[in-house]
Design a protein around this motif. Structure first.
Motif, PDB file in Angstrom:
ATOM      1  N   MET A 207       0.853  -1.192   0.000  1.00 47.80           N
ATOM      2  CA  MET A 207       0.000   0.000   0.000  1.00 47.80           C
ATOM      3  C   MET A 207       0.891   1.245   0.000  1.00 47.80           C
ATOM      4  SD  MET A 207      -3.515  -1.017   1.010  1.00 47.80           S
ATOM      5  CE  MET A 207      -3.983   0.591   1.328  1.00 47.80           C
ATOM      6  N   LEU A 208       0.449   2.254  -0.691  1.00 42.02           N
ATOM      7  CA  LEU A 208       1.187   3.510  -0.733  1.00 42.02           C
ATOM      8  C   LEU A 208       0.586   4.480   0.279  1.00 42.02           C
ATOM      9  CD1 LEU A 208       1.573   4.042  -4.573  1.00 42.02           C
ATOM     10  CD2 LEU A 208       3.294   3.264  -2.969  1.00 42.02           C
ATOM     11  N   THR A 209       1.469   5.199   0.951  1.00 42.79           N
ATOM     12  CA  THR A 209       0.988   6.215   1.881  1.00 42.79           C
ATOM     13  C   THR A 209       0.497   7.422   1.091  1.00 42.79           C
ATOM     14  OG1 THR A 209       3.143   7.277   2.065  1.00 42.79           O
ATOM     15  CG2 THR A 209       2.664   5.497   3.628  1.00 42.79           C
ATOM     16  N   LEU A 210      -0.224   8.303   1.750  1.00 45.74           N
ATOM     17  CA  LEU A 210      -0.739   9.501   1.093  1.00 45.74           C
ATOM     18  C   LEU A 210       0.408  10.364   0.582  1.00 45.74           C
ATOM     19  CD1 LEU A 210      -3.101  11.320   0.333  1.00 45.74           C
ATOM     20  CD2 LEU A 210      -2.949  12.333   2.611  1.00 45.74           C
ATOM     21  N   ARG A 211       1.469  10.469   1.383  1.00 47.60           N
ATOM     22  CA  ARG A 211       2.614  11.289   0.973  1.00 47.60           C
ATOM     23  C   ARG A 211       3.251  10.737  -0.307  1.00 47.60           C
ATOM     24  NH1 ARG A 211       6.783  12.938   5.472  1.00 47.60           N
ATOM     25  NH2 ARG A 211       5.012  14.211   5.995  1.00 47.60           N
ATOM     26  N   ARG A 212       3.380   9.415  -0.380  1.00 46.08           N
ATOM     27  CA  ARG A 212       3.974   8.821  -1.588  1.00 46.08           C
ATOM     28  C   ARG A 212       3.046   8.983  -2.787  1.00 46.08           C
ATOM     29  NH1 ARG A 212       7.248   3.399   0.202  1.00 46.08           N
ATOM     30  NH2 ARG A 212       8.692   4.504   1.555  1.00 46.08           N
ATOM     31  N   ARG A 213       1.736   8.826  -2.555  1.00 45.42           N
ATOM     32  CA  ARG A 213       0.787   9.004  -3.651  1.00 45.42           C
ATOM     33  C   ARG A 213       0.874  10.419  -4.204  1.00 45.42           C
ATOM     34  NH1 ARG A 213      -4.636   6.234  -1.192  1.00 45.42           N
ATOM     35  NH2 ARG A 213      -3.802   4.121  -1.061  1.00 45.42           N
ATOM     36  N   LEU A 214       0.914  11.404  -3.300  1.00 48.68           N
ATOM     37  CA  LEU A 214       1.024  12.790  -3.751  1.00 48.68           C
ATOM     38  C   LEU A 214       2.345  13.039  -4.466  1.00 48.68           C
ATOM     39  CD1 LEU A 214      -0.504  14.736  -0.721  1.00 48.68           C
ATOM     40  CD2 LEU A 214      -1.521  14.363  -2.973  1.00 48.68           C
ATOM     41  N   GLY A 215       3.418  12.429  -3.981  1.00 46.78           N
ATOM     42  CA  GLY A 215       4.714  12.568  -4.639  1.00 46.78           C
ATOM     43  C   GLY A 215       4.706  11.979  -6.034  1.00 46.78           C
ATOM     44  N   LEU A 216       4.103  10.795  -6.175  1.00 45.87           N
ATOM     45  CA  LEU A 216       4.014  10.169  -7.494  1.00 45.87           C
ATOM     46  C   LEU A 216       3.132  10.991  -8.433  1.00 45.87           C
ATOM     47  CD1 LEU A 216       3.759   6.394  -6.577  1.00 45.87           C
ATOM     48  CD2 LEU A 216       5.665   7.568  -7.671  1.00 45.87           C
ATOM     49  N   LEU A 217       2.027  11.498  -7.923  1.00 53.09           N
ATOM     50  CA  LEU A 217       1.140  12.320  -8.739  1.00 53.09           C
ATOM     51  C   LEU A 217       1.853  13.598  -9.187  1.00 53.09           C
ATOM     52  CD1 LEU A 217      -1.686  12.823  -9.925  1.00 53.09           C
ATOM     53  CD2 LEU A 217      -2.263  13.956  -7.764  1.00 53.09           C
ATOM     54  N   GLY A 218       2.554  14.251  -8.251  1.00 51.49           N
ATOM     55  CA  GLY A 218       3.305  15.455  -8.603  1.00 51.49           C
ATOM     56  C   GLY A 218       4.388  15.164  -9.626  1.00 51.49           C
ATOM     57  N   GLY A 219       5.081  14.042  -9.452  1.00 49.80           N
ATOM     58  CA  GLY A 219       6.115  13.663 -10.415  1.00 49.80           C
ATOM     59  C   GLY A 219       5.536  13.389 -11.794  1.00 49.80           C
ATOM     60  N   ALA A 220       4.373  12.734 -11.826  1.00 53.60           N
ATOM     61  CA  ALA A 220       3.735  12.438 -13.114  1.00 53.60           C
ATOM     62  C   ALA A 220       3.304  13.732 -13.806  1.00 53.60           C
ATOM     63  CB  ALA A 220       2.544  11.513 -12.910  1.00 53.60           C
ATOM     64  N   VAL A 221       2.726  14.658 -13.039  1.00 57.65           N
ATOM     65  CA  VAL A 221       2.292  15.934 -13.632  1.00 57.65           C
ATOM     66  C   VAL A 221       3.508  16.718 -14.130  1.00 57.65           C
ATOM     67  CG1 VAL A 221       1.246  18.173 -13.085  1.00 57.65           C
ATOM     68  CG2 VAL A 221       0.144  16.062 -12.314  1.00 57.65           C
ATOM     69  N   ALA A 222       4.576  16.760 -13.324  1.00 56.06           N
ATOM     70  CA  ALA A 222       5.773  17.491 -13.732  1.00 56.06           C
ATOM     71  C   ALA A 222       6.396  16.853 -14.968  1.00 56.06           C
ATOM     72  CB  ALA A 222       6.780  17.535 -12.593  1.00 56.06           C
ATOM     73  N   GLY A 223       6.470  15.537 -14.989  1.00 53.09           N
ATOM     74  CA  GLY A 223       7.029  14.850 -16.155  1.00 53.09           C
ATOM     75  C   GLY A 223       6.215  15.093 -17.410  1.00 53.09           C
ATOM     76  N   SER A 224       4.898  15.053 -17.266  1.00 54.21           N
ATOM     77  CA  SER A 224       4.030  15.315 -18.416  1.00 54.21           C
ATOM     78  C   SER A 224       4.206  16.753 -18.908  1.00 54.21           C
ATOM     79  CB  SER A 224       2.563  15.090 -18.034  1.00 54.21           C
ATOM     80  OG  SER A 224       2.360  13.769 -17.637  1.00 54.21           O
ATOM     81  N   GLY A 225       4.312  17.682 -17.975  1.00 53.80           N
ATOM     82  CA  GLY A 225       4.505  19.080 -18.352  1.00 53.80           C
ATOM     83  C   GLY A 225       5.816  19.287 -19.085  1.00 53.80           C
ATOM     84  N   VAL A 226       6.878  18.668 -18.595  1.00 50.89           N
ATOM     85  CA  VAL A 226       8.187  18.796 -19.250  1.00 50.89           C
ATOM     86  C   VAL A 226       8.127  18.183 -20.650  1.00 50.89           C
ATOM     87  CG1 VAL A 226      10.597  18.031 -19.168  1.00 50.89           C
ATOM     88  CG2 VAL A 226       9.505  18.923 -17.109  1.00 50.89           C
ATOM     89  N   LEU A 227       7.499  17.014 -20.770  1.00 48.57           N
ATOM     90  CA  LEU A 227       7.391  16.365 -22.081  1.00 48.57           C
ATOM     91  C   LEU A 227       6.587  17.223 -23.054  1.00 48.57           C
ATOM     92  CD1 LEU A 227       8.030  13.880 -23.770  1.00 48.57           C
ATOM     93  CD2 LEU A 227       5.925  12.837 -22.896  1.00 48.57           C
ATOM     94  N   LEU A 228       5.500  17.817 -22.570  1.00 52.04           N
ATOM     95  CA  LEU A 228       4.675  18.668 -23.417  1.00 52.04           C
ATOM     96  C   LEU A 228       5.451  19.906 -23.875  1.00 52.04           C
ATOM     97  CD1 LEU A 228       1.828  19.022 -24.613  1.00 52.04           C
ATOM     98  CD2 LEU A 228       1.224  20.261 -22.536  1.00 52.04           C
ATOM     99  N   VAL A 229       6.193  20.537 -22.954  1.00 51.68           N
ATOM    100  CA  VAL A 229       6.991  21.704 -23.310  1.00 51.68           C
ATOM    101  C   VAL A 229       8.098  21.308 -24.286  1.00 51.68           C
ATOM    102  CG1 VAL A 229       8.611  23.419 -22.396  1.00 51.68           C
ATOM    103  CG2 VAL A 229       6.439  23.010 -21.231  1.00 51.68           C
TER     104      VAL A 229
END
Length: 192
Positions: free
Chosen positions: A13-35
């Motif tokens: 199971m993932l903790t809330l902190r890890r889930r938020l970290g993964l979500l933030g990383g995914a959004v940042a990665g997607s943003g960098v790829l889009l740019v």
């Protein structure tokens, strides 16, 4: 799944902190790829730099939450390691009222009294002894304030501190340290 692990979580199971970290990383990665696709490698590199700096600022803020006041937390540690107390008060008074009392008062007793006064003023009156000296002087009283300053008043011919001054300093410290009672407020006063 056999049951909770030592930390009270199910394995895998993932903790809330890890889930938020993964979500933030995914959004940042997607943003960098889009740019990168739309604006090119220079814009993507600039975005990565901004994201890294933002991550470092957030990490510093979170890591320093208990240690630093620089983050705008306004909590000052007045009492570093132990509870306030004068400890060995009788010996301190006997030495401060003796022949070398002025030296002992300036070296030992005055810094301890200033620390205790600073704690009482900050906790019960929201006044800083060092940053708001005029307000602190009003609360302590004009006759006692000089004894807490950098250069105490001239002492007797033998260099002793008057016993009544020490007694008044301690009495005033106790008065300042008692919590203020609040008067009940009306609903109109609470709304403003």
């Amino acid at each position: 799944m056999t049951g909770p692990t030592g930390k009270g979580q199910m394995p895998g199971m993932l903790t809330l902190r890890r889930r938020l970290g993964l979500l933030g990383g995914a959004v940042a990665g997607s943003g960098v790829l889009l740019v990168l696709l739309l604006d090119g490698p220079r814009a993507a590199a600039a975005l990565v730099t901004v994201l890294v700096v933002a991550a470092l600022v957030v990490a510093r803020y979170v890591a320093g939450a208990d240690a630093f006041d620089y983050g705008g937390r306004d909590e000052v540690r007045l009492l570093q390691t132990r509870a306030p107390g004068m400890g060995e008060w009788r010996r301190n008074v006997r030495t401060a009222t003796g022949p070398d009392g002025a030296l002992y008062y300036r070296a030992v007793l005055q810094p301890e009294l200033r620390r205790l006064y600073a704690a009482a003023l900050a906790e019960h009156h929201h006044v800083s002894l060092d940053h708001q000296p005029q307000r602190a002087a009003e609360l302590v009283g004009p006759e006692l304030w000089p004894w807490l300053g950098p250069e105490p008043p001239r002492t007797g011919p033998d260099g002793d501190i008057p016993l009544d001054v020490l007694r008044r300093l301690v009495d005033r410290l106790e008065e300042l340290g008692t919590p203020r009672t609040r008067t009940p407020r009306t609903r109109k006063e609470e709304a403003t």
